[in-house]
Design a protein around this motif. Structure first.
Motif, short mmCIF file in Angstrom:
data_model
loop_
_atom_site.label_atom_id
_atom_site.label_comp_id
_atom_site.label_asym_id
_atom_site.label_seq_id
_atom_site.Cartn_x
_atom_site.Cartn_y
_atom_site.Cartn_z
N GLU A 64 0.81 -1.22 0.00
CA GLU A 64 0.00 0.00 0.00
C GLU A 64 0.85 1.27 0.00
O GLU A 64 0.33 2.37 -0.24
CB GLU A 64 -0.95 0.01 1.20
CG GLU A 64 -0.28 -0.04 2.55
CD GLU A 64 -0.14 -1.46 3.09
OE1 GLU A 64 -0.11 -1.62 4.31
OE2 GLU A 64 -0.07 -2.40 2.26
N ASP A 65 2.15 1.13 0.28
CA ASP A 65 3.05 2.28 0.30
C ASP A 65 3.95 2.34 -0.93
O ASP A 65 4.88 3.15 -0.98
CB ASP A 65 3.92 2.27 1.56
CG ASP A 65 3.13 2.61 2.80
OD1 ASP A 65 2.07 3.26 2.68
OD2 ASP A 65 3.56 2.24 3.91
N LYS A 68 5.82 5.54 -2.36
CA LYS A 68 6.16 6.47 -1.28
C LYS A 68 7.55 6.15 -0.75
O LYS A 68 7.84 5.00 -0.41
CB LYS A 68 5.12 6.37 -0.15
CG LYS A 68 3.72 6.73 -0.59
CD LYS A 68 2.70 6.46 0.51
CE LYS A 68 1.29 6.77 0.02
NZ LYS A 68 0.26 6.44 1.04
N ARG A 157 0.75 7.91 8.81
CA ARG A 157 -0.61 7.40 8.93
C ARG A 157 -1.19 7.62 10.32
O ARG A 157 -2.32 8.01 10.48
CB ARG A 157 -0.61 5.89 8.64
CG ARG A 157 -0.44 5.59 7.17
CD ARG A 157 -0.95 4.21 6.90
NE ARG A 157 -0.67 3.91 5.51
CZ ARG A 157 -0.17 2.78 5.09
NH1 ARG A 157 0.10 1.85 5.94
NH2 ARG A 157 0.02 2.57 3.83
N HIS A 158 -0.37 7.31 11.33
CA HIS A 158 -0.85 7.42 12.70
C HIS A 158 -0.80 8.89 13.11
O HIS A 158 0.26 9.49 13.18
CB HIS A 158 0.02 6.59 13.65
CG HIS A 158 -0.46 6.61 15.06
ND1 HIS A 158 -1.72 6.22 15.41
CD2 HIS A 158 0.16 7.00 16.20
CE1 HIS A 158 -1.86 6.34 16.73
NE2 HIS A 158 -0.73 6.82 17.22
N ASN A 226 -6.65 10.01 -0.46
CA ASN A 226 -6.00 8.83 0.11
C ASN A 226 -5.57 9.07 1.55
O ASN A 226 -5.68 8.18 2.41
CB ASN A 226 -4.79 8.43 -0.73
CG ASN A 226 -5.17 7.84 -2.07
OD1 ASN A 226 -6.29 7.35 -2.23
ND2 ASN A 226 -4.28 7.88 -3.04
N LEU A 227 -5.05 10.27 1.84
CA LEU A 227 -4.67 10.60 3.21
C LEU A 227 -5.87 10.54 4.15
O LEU A 227 -5.78 10.00 5.26
CB LEU A 227 -4.05 12.00 3.27
CG LEU A 227 -2.58 12.17 2.88
CD1 LEU A 227 -2.15 13.61 3.10
CD2 LEU A 227 -1.68 11.23 3.66
N GLY A 229 -8.52 8.75 3.77
CA GLY A 229 -8.90 7.35 3.96
C GLY A 229 -7.96 6.61 4.88
O GLY A 229 -8.39 5.84 5.74
N GLU A 230 -6.64 6.86 4.74
CA GLU A 230 -5.65 6.18 5.57
C GLU A 230 -5.76 6.58 7.03
O GLU A 230 -5.42 5.80 7.92
CB GLU A 230 -4.25 6.52 5.05
CG GLU A 230 -3.92 5.86 3.72
CD GLU A 230 -2.62 6.37 3.12
OE1 GLU A 230 -2.05 7.32 3.70
OE2 GLU A 230 -2.19 5.83 2.08
N ARG A 231 -6.24 7.78 7.28
CA ARG A 231 -6.34 8.26 8.66
C ARG A 231 -7.72 8.08 9.26
O ARG A 231 -8.06 8.65 10.29
CB ARG A 231 -5.90 9.73 8.72
CG ARG A 231 -4.42 9.87 8.40
CD ARG A 231 -3.96 11.29 8.30
NE ARG A 231 -2.54 11.31 7.88
CZ ARG A 231 -1.87 12.39 7.53
NH1 ARG A 231 -2.46 13.58 7.55
NH2 ARG A 231 -0.62 12.31 7.18
N ALA A 232 -8.52 7.27 8.57
CA ALA A 232 -9.81 6.83 9.11
C ALA A 232 -10.66 7.97 9.65
O ALA A 232 -11.21 7.91 10.75
CB ALA A 232 -9.58 5.77 10.20
#
Length: 358
Positions: A64-65, A68, A157-158, A226-227, A229-232
């Motif tokens: 998924e990365d 990057k 992400r976190h 995408n950011l 989505g990745e960070r919920a």
């Protein structure tokens, strides 16, 4: 774009060249390659595989990365593909060096790339990639390339608002080929021709320059989504345009609060083209300069491996009668030559002679 970052000087005395090209060296490399856990499934089917170097260890990079990269790291990228009706896989293997990657990391990446080629029975074409100066082939693997400061441990992400490192990223390119790269966090980094993303963790702004292309805007919008989505749901995106944003906007306030610019050292390229030869005609593998100035195709021979330094790019050309020892060591000498000259330039291996002299 920022200038090049000087790489650490390479000390030839730190390298034991005595066994280069010997049968013993080949056997040791093959044994080491077969014993490397990371290569277990390498090149078994068409597709892309990426690994990152972590404290001398080859570690798998999450799919998924893909695309990057961190400027403080070095990576190995393998592309396996079929050509025509043949069922025999072909390979391109790249090692990518971040501008702030340590000598230990990019040295390991270079060595492990040669080892991976050995594991694949010398069928791979090897490429050296440098942050910000990637080849078209390398860029073609990814819809976008995102380069961020730090190492993978500084992941994005976190999201913890009080700890998150604010990043400013520039989206630039020609046509549909767009790259995203982290730039110094201040207003001086902005321009009217590109799109920028200010990532503050829980809020991200897409800043559209007045002259930015539709491709850059679309790619940044996708990156922003995408950011989120990745960070919920912990990140809110907002699009702003250069011509309509006010001076008091929070976007500008964050940049003004972080005005410490990053300094880069420019590296001047030489002006004389040079030709080197890797030959074991004496019974021992030797590396020597054979000509400088005007280099022509007739200067190459069929019995050896040659390194052609065009000042902006280095080509490793293999004569049709070159020995296995000469073939194995062309890339090694080329990489050491680049590192010792402190230049971040392209390195192409097993190259077509006609393209070298275009």
């Amino acid at each position: 774009m920022p200038g090049l970052v000087k790489m650490k000087k390479y000390n030839w005395k730190d390298s034991n060249m005595a066994l280069f090209g010997s049968d013993l060296e080949r056997q040791v490399k093959k044994a080491s390659a077969l014993g490397e856990p990371a290569w277990k499934d390498a090149g078994t089917q068409p597709g892309l595989q990426i690994w990152r170097i972590v404290k001398f260890i080859v570690t798998e990079w999450p799919k998924e990365d893909y695309g990057k990269f961190y400027s403080g790291d070095s990576y190995i990228i393998l592309n396996s593909y079929l050509e025509g009706d043949s069922m025999d896989l072909k390979y391109d293997v790249h090692f990518w060096i971040g501008s702030k990657s340590s000598q230990d990391e990019y040295g390991t990446a270079a060595y492990k790339t040669v080892e991976l080629d050995t594991f694949l029975d010398d069928k791979a074409v090897q490429h050296r990639e440098v942050e910000g100066f990637e080849t078209e082939l390398f860029r073609s693997y990814f819809k976008e390339i995102v380069i961020m400061e730090g190492g993978a441990e500084t992941g994005f992400r976190h999201v913890e608002p009080k700890k998150y490192k604010i990043r400013l990223m520039q989206c630039f390119g020609k046509g549909a080929k767009v790259a995203i790269q982290e730039v110094p966090l201040n207003k001086c980094s902005l321009n009217s021709d590109d799109v920028f993303i200010l990532d503050a963790g829980t809020t991200c702004w897409q800043y559209n320059g007045n002259n930015a292309s539709p491709f850059e805007k679309a790619r940044c919008m996708e990156f922003l989504q995408n950011l989120e989505g990745e960070r919920a749901g912990h990140c809110k995106g907002e699009v702003i345009d250069e011509h309509s944003i006010s001076e008091g906007h929070e976007f500008y306030k964050l940049l003004e609060a972080n005005e410490a610019a990053t300094e880069f050292e420019e590296v001047e390229l030489p002006s004389d083209k040079k030709l080197f030869c890797v030959s074991d005609a004496s019974g021992k593998v030797n590396f020597s300069e054979v000509k400088s100035g005007k280099i022509e195709k007739e200067d190459l021979g069929s019995d050896d491996v040659f390194l052609f330094d065009s000042c902006e790019q280095i080509f490793v050309w293999i004569g049709k009668n070159a020995s296995p020892a000469e073939k194995r060591n062309g890339m090694t000498y080329a990489h050491v030559s680049i590192v010792s000259s402190e230049r971040n330039i392209y390195l192409q291996y097993k190259y077509n002679i006609e393209l070298m002299f275009k």
